[in-house]
Design a protein around this motif. Structure first.
Motif, PDB file in Angstrom:
ATOM      1  N   VAL A   1       5.114 -15.931   9.972  1.00 10.73           N
ATOM      2  CA  VAL A   1       5.515 -14.583   9.825  1.00 10.73           C
ATOM      3  C   VAL A   1       4.540 -13.607  10.232  1.00 10.73           C
ATOM      4  N   GLY A   2       3.296 -13.747   9.611  1.00  9.23           N
ATOM      5  CA  GLY A   2       2.089 -13.162   9.947  1.00  9.23           C
ATOM      6  C   GLY A   2       2.091 -11.649   9.739  1.00  9.23           C
ATOM      7  N   ARG A   3       2.674 -11.150   8.440  1.00 12.41           N
ATOM      8  CA  ARG A   3       2.954  -9.807   8.327  1.00 12.41           C
ATOM      9  C   ARG A   3       1.844  -9.520   6.927  1.00 12.41           C
ATOM     10  N   ARG A   4       1.306  -8.155   6.967  1.00 13.74           N
ATOM     11  CA  ARG A   4       0.630  -7.686   5.902  1.00 13.74           C
ATOM     12  C   ARG A   4       1.359  -6.990   4.913  1.00 13.74           C
ATOM     13  N   PRO A   5       1.763  -7.316   3.672  1.00 13.03           N
ATOM     14  CA  PRO A   5       2.604  -6.356   2.877  1.00 13.03           C
ATOM     15  C   PRO A   5       1.963  -5.088   2.509  1.00 13.03           C
ATOM     16  N   PHE A   6       3.072  -4.227   2.443  1.00  8.15           N
ATOM     17  CA  PHE A   6       2.369  -2.825   2.287  1.00  8.15           C
ATOM     18  C   PHE A   6       3.278  -2.097   1.390  1.00  8.15           C
ATOM     19  N   SER A   7       2.910  -1.725   0.001  1.00  7.10           N
ATOM     20  CA  SER A   7       4.013  -1.200  -0.832  1.00  7.10           C
ATOM     21  C   SER A   7       3.772   0.374  -0.381  1.00  7.10           C
ATOM     22  N   VAL A   8       5.281   0.830  -0.322  1.00  4.81           N
ATOM     23  CA  VAL A   8       5.660   2.392  -0.124  1.00  4.81           C
ATOM     24  C   VAL A   8       6.009   3.031  -1.465  1.00  4.81           C
ATOM     25  N   ARG A   9       5.378   3.946  -1.606  1.00  6.71           N
ATOM     26  CA  ARG A   9       5.337   4.617  -2.811  1.00  6.71           C
ATOM     27  C   ARG A   9       5.509   5.943  -2.699  1.00  6.71           C
ATOM     28  N   THR A  10       4.872   6.721  -1.809  1.00  7.92           N
ATOM     29  CA  THR A  10       4.818   8.175  -1.787  1.00  7.92           C
ATOM     30  C   THR A  10       5.367   8.356   0.030  1.00  7.92           C
ATOM     31  N   ASP A  11       5.421   9.768   0.064  1.00 10.77           N
ATOM     32  CA  ASP A  11       5.649  10.190   1.557  1.00 10.77           C
ATOM     33  C   ASP A  11       4.223   9.858   2.474  1.00 10.77           C
ATOM     34  N   ALA A  12       3.297  10.035   2.019  1.00 10.99           N
ATOM     35  CA  ALA A  12       2.081   9.762   2.644  1.00 10.99           C
ATOM     36  C   ALA A  12       1.820   8.230   3.375  1.00 10.99           C
ATOM     37  N   ASP A  13       2.591   7.496   2.143  1.00  9.41           N
ATOM     38  CA  ASP A  13       2.521   5.888   2.528  1.00  9.41           C
ATOM     39  C   ASP A  13       3.531   5.648   3.855  1.00  9.41           C
ATOM     40  N   VAL A  14       4.523   6.554   3.828  1.00 10.56           N
ATOM     41  CA  VAL A  14       5.640   6.323   4.892  1.00 10.56           C
ATOM     42  C   VAL A  14       5.058   6.578   6.175  1.00 10.56           C
ATOM     43  N   ASP A  15       4.219   7.807   6.296  1.00 14.47           N
ATOM     44  CA  ASP A  15       3.522   8.335   7.391  1.00 14.47           C
ATOM     45  C   ASP A  15       2.314   7.155   7.664  1.00 14.47           C
ATOM     46  N   THR A  16       1.822   6.483   6.815  1.00 12.64           N
ATOM     47  CA  THR A  16       0.840   5.674   7.334  1.00 12.64           C
ATOM     48  C   THR A  16       1.146   4.492   7.903  1.00 12.64           C
ATOM     49  N   VAL A  17       2.425   4.014   7.645  1.00  8.27           N
ATOM     50  CA  VAL A  17       2.939   2.589   8.079  1.00  8.27           C
ATOM     51  C   VAL A  17       3.892   2.706   9.402  1.00  8.27           C
ATOM     52  N   MET A  18       3.961   4.331   9.776  1.00  8.67           N
ATOM     53  CA  MET A  18       4.692   4.091  11.026  1.00  8.67           C
ATOM     54  C   MET A  18       4.010   4.015  12.027  1.00  8.67           C
ATOM     55  N   GLU A  19       2.867   3.997  12.301  1.00 10.80           N
ATOM     56  CA  GLU A  19       2.271   3.599  13.661  1.00 10.80           C
ATOM     57  C   GLU A  19       1.475   1.981  13.425  1.00 10.80           C
ATOM     58  N   LYS A  20       1.793   1.302  12.311  1.00 14.46           N
ATOM     59  CA  LYS A  20       1.339   0.057  12.249  1.00 14.46           C
ATOM     60  C   LYS A  20       2.519  -1.273  11.881  1.00 14.46           C
ATOM     61  N   MET A  21       3.551  -0.568  12.351  1.00 18.17           N
ATOM     62  CA  MET A  21       4.853  -1.635  12.120  1.00 18.17           C
ATOM     63  C   MET A  21       4.643  -3.025  12.686  1.00 18.17           C
ATOM     64  N   HIS A  22       3.878  -3.014  13.689  1.00 19.45           N
ATOM     65  CA  HIS A  22       3.541  -4.465  14.390  1.00 19.45           C
ATOM     66  C   HIS A  22       2.534  -5.396  13.552  1.00 19.45           C
TER      67      HIS A  22
ATOM     68  N   ARG B   1       7.919 -10.009  -6.434  1.00 16.45           N
ATOM     69  CA  ARG B   1       6.995  -9.591  -5.300  1.00 16.45           C
ATOM     70  C   ARG B   1       5.974 -10.474  -4.782  1.00 16.45           C
ATOM     71  N   GLN B   2       5.305 -11.194  -5.947  1.00 17.30           N
ATOM     72  CA  GLN B   2       4.494 -12.156  -5.463  1.00 17.30           C
ATOM     73  C   GLN B   2       5.068 -13.289  -4.604  1.00 17.30           C
ATOM     74  N   GLU B   3       6.329 -13.758  -4.837  1.00 14.89           N
ATOM     75  CA  GLU B   3       7.083 -14.755  -3.663  1.00 14.89           C
ATOM     76  C   GLU B   3       7.177 -14.213  -2.457  1.00 14.89           C
ATOM     77  N   VAL B   4       7.643 -12.786  -2.412  1.00 11.80           N
ATOM     78  CA  VAL B   4       7.820 -12.269  -0.992  1.00 11.80           C
ATOM     79  C   VAL B   4       6.528 -11.940  -0.255  1.00 11.80           C
ATOM     80  N   CYS B   5       5.665 -11.607  -0.974  1.00 18.48           N
ATOM     81  CA  CYS B   5       4.131 -11.363  -0.475  1.00 18.48           C
ATOM     82  C   CYS B   5       3.750 -12.613   0.218  1.00 18.48           C
ATOM     83  N   LYS B   6       4.079 -13.659  -0.537  1.00 22.44           N
ATOM     84  CA  LYS B   6       3.427 -14.968  -0.044  1.00 22.44           C
ATOM     85  C   LYS B   6       4.284 -15.412   1.349  1.00 22.44           C
TER      86      LYS B   6
END
Length: 614
Positions: free
Chosen positions: A343-364, A331-336
């Motif tokens: 690449v310029g992406r912020r890693p976001f761990s998805v663990r619940t359905d609410a996390d899925v809804d959160t990430v939908m509008e911020k895929m960029h 996980r640490q190597e991938v986040c790096k």
């Protein structure tokens, strides 16, 4: 060793649908599994039909078997066919004496029984096995009326609309041991893996892929969703070891996800590059084996997807039984990697359905990370929810008013049909029965022909539109079929191909690369793959680029003041194809490599064209 008789048939071929067997007597479980896999390969090679020659050696010689051994072998073959949902449609026995090598008799359906155990009558048998193909069965008009939906009064989408406007294309990449095919097999069949290749076998096509467990080609697989978000899973009703046919999924689905299963081994990197370049992917699943840190191939795949502007979704696989420290390290190597400037992406761990809804509008901005296991099913529900709700990026349906354009990805010669080309419809709309032009040929000309029929997802259709993967049957003569190749285009009017084009490129940072005039690289422009030379280089004045390097007077240099590009540089380059003209347009994205990916760019202009010949 059993004695061999006279040679009665040509030697066995590695490919094709004909298999020679001396005998199959009381096979072990491991042997039976291998023989079943072999039969599956022969059936696939023969489009659902294969022929077994029992009592024949690999070199075509007679095995000199007695009737009892042949009958026992045929019984085993019939049992193997039953596990593949295939049937024996005919058995032809040929009997003869030992003196004539068993080849002197005429084929019969009912063999003559051996008079005694010590009889000298030798026997061989030809067995024809056929698989029932569900997609060839005509569908009843109301066979899907009992499908449960949230709103029975809501209008149903047509199959054509589902496979274009409601189709999200997802590229699946990762290292060779990441479990890409296993994950796709588990998602498309709705079943869990047994840890020994059960799911990946349901989607693999080639014999060497099944035996080695490694994907070597670019393959697409369809996953459907109903209106309520439930996945359409299950296996073939006739062939239980295979996934559900695409036509059934397309008819029942409200929206679909097209997985592009790409190769992970470094040997097949160029195949993966072509798959990403020509796949029109909306998103990319970057699979990482949680038990091992990400490799250099993971870095290559991540950079490749970002070079084409494809948002990545990181999937950690095989988390069942994975030590916690190993998962944390991965996980640490991938986040790096994700936070790197290129690449310029912020890693976001998805663990619940609410996390899925959160990430939908911020895929960029975000790079979702999901931990999964195809054996226990952990994380698969979250992944299905994300695939159902993820917004579609490419609006191919908006290009329906443009001239028809189908990018040829594969070519087939179907008996009774003729030449068939398959590929992605990049723009426009085509009615079956209309005249089209296919090319360009080596001389830049196009062949005018007729589109006889069309299929999408194994369903016969009268119209193909932008955003669909389609197959077109073309009315071509035998000599014209031989001129077809991958990388061509099918259009209504013959366009003007070109051998030279201008592009604004950026040389990727990484391994040392020096680009100057006459530099040769392999260029990928959508479905086009060809070597090209850099004929002219002009630096772009962005303020962050080093000034042009002045080369010395060596024999490899073009003279004083030659522009030399190094990693991080931007320039306007005129390329020239090395072999033949191609159809390209300004605005197409390109990638060039010489072993490794060296740079990306966008075509800005076509300086000269070759007059097309109809």
């Amino acid at each position: 060793m059993s004695p061999k008789g006279a040679k009665i048939l040509p030697a066995e071929k590695e490919d094709g649908n004909v298999e020679y067997k001396r005998h199959i007597l009381s096979p072990t479980h491991e042997r039976a599994v291998k023989l079943t896999t072999q039969m599956s390969y022969r059936l696939d090679e023969g489009d659902g039909e294969c022929i077994y020659e029992v009592g024949v050696e690999d070199d075509g010689s007679h095995s000199m078997l007695v009737l009892e051994n042949v009958l026992a072998s045929v019984d085993c073959i019939e049992a193997f066919a039953g596990t593949l949902n295939a049937v024996l449609v005919s058995k032809k026995f040929v009997q003869g004496t030992e003196a004539d090598g068993g080849g002197g008799g005429l084929p019969t359906d009912a063999p003559t029984s051996s008079p005694s155990p010590g009889s000298k009558i030798t026997t061989r048998c030809q067995v024809v096995i056929r698989r029932v193909e569900t997609h060839l069965i005509a569908s009843l008009p109301d066979e899907h009326k009992d499908i449960k939906v949230e709103d029975d009064d809501a209008p149903r989408h047509s199959i054509g609309e589902t496979l274009s406007a409601r189709n999200t294309r997802v590229a699946v990449v990762g290292n060779v041991d990441a479990g890409k095919s296993t994950l796709i097999g588990s998602l498309t069949t709705g079943s869990l893996d047994d840890g020994r290749g059960k799911c990946r076998t349901s989607i693999m096509k080639h014999r060497h892929e099944i035996e080695s467990g490694r994907t070597s080609t670019c393959a697409t697989h369809l996953m459907g969703f109903r209106r309520d978000g439930s996945a359409i899973g299950g296996r073939d009703r006739v062939r239980a070891h295979r996934r559900r046919p695409e036509d059934e999924v397309a008819r029942e689905a409200d929206r679909v996800v097209t997985f592009m299963d790409l190769a992970g081994h470094e040997r097949y990197l160029k195949t993966t590059i072509h798959g990403v370049s020509s796949g029109f992917a909306d998103y990319a699943l970057i699979l990482v084996n949680s038990r091992h840190p990400p490799t250099h191939m993971t870095q290559h795949h991540l950079n490749l997807c970002c070079s084409f502007g494809i948002p990545p979704i990181v999937i950690f696989t095989k988390v069942d039984g994975c030590p916690e420290h190993a998962l944390n390290t991965s996980r640490q190597e991938v986040c790096k990697m994700l936070r790197a400037p290129d690449v310029g992406r912020r890693p976001f761990s998805v663990r619940t359905d609410a996390d899925v809804d959160t990430v939908m509008e911020k895929m960029h901005q975000l790079a979702p990370i999901i931990e999964t296991s195809a054996v226990t099913g952990e994380g698969l529900d979250l992944l299905r929810r994300m695939l159902f709700n993820i917004p579609k990026r490419r609006r191919h349906e908006s290009k329906a008013n443009r001239p028809f354009e189908l990018l040829v990805e594969d070519i087939f010669n179907v008996p009774g049909v003729g030449a068939v080309v398959s590929g992605f419809v990049n723009a426009g709309e085509l009615e079956v029965g209309g005249h089209v032009h296919v090319g360009p040929l080596d001389d830049g000309s196009f062949i005018k022909t007729l589109a006889k029929s069309a299929h999408i997802a194994r369903i016969n259709t009268s119209t193909v539109v932008a955003g669909q993967n389609a197959c077109l049957a073309l009315a071509l003569a035998k000599d014209q079929r031989k001129k077809l190749r991958r990388g061509m285009v099918v259009m209504r009017e013959a366009p003007a191909p070109t051998r030279t084009f201008d592009a604004e490129i950026c040389v990727l940072k990484g391994e040392g690369t020096t680009i100057r005039r006459s530099y040769q690289a392999f260029v990928h422009i959508l479905n086009v793959r060809q070597s090209a030379f850099a004929r002219h280089i002009e630096m772009l004045n962005t303020g962050s680029i080093l000034p042009p390097t002045r080369s010395g007077g060596g024999k490899d240099c073009e003279g004083e003041g030659t522009v030399v590009l190094r990693p991080g540089a931007r320039a306007r380059v005129r390329f020239e194809f090395a072999k033949r003209p191609e159809y390209i347009r300004p605005g197409m994205r390109m990638l060039f490599r010489d072993g490794r990916v060296r740079g990306v760019g966008i075509i800005t202009g076509i300086p000269e064209v070759v007059a097309a010949v109809g």
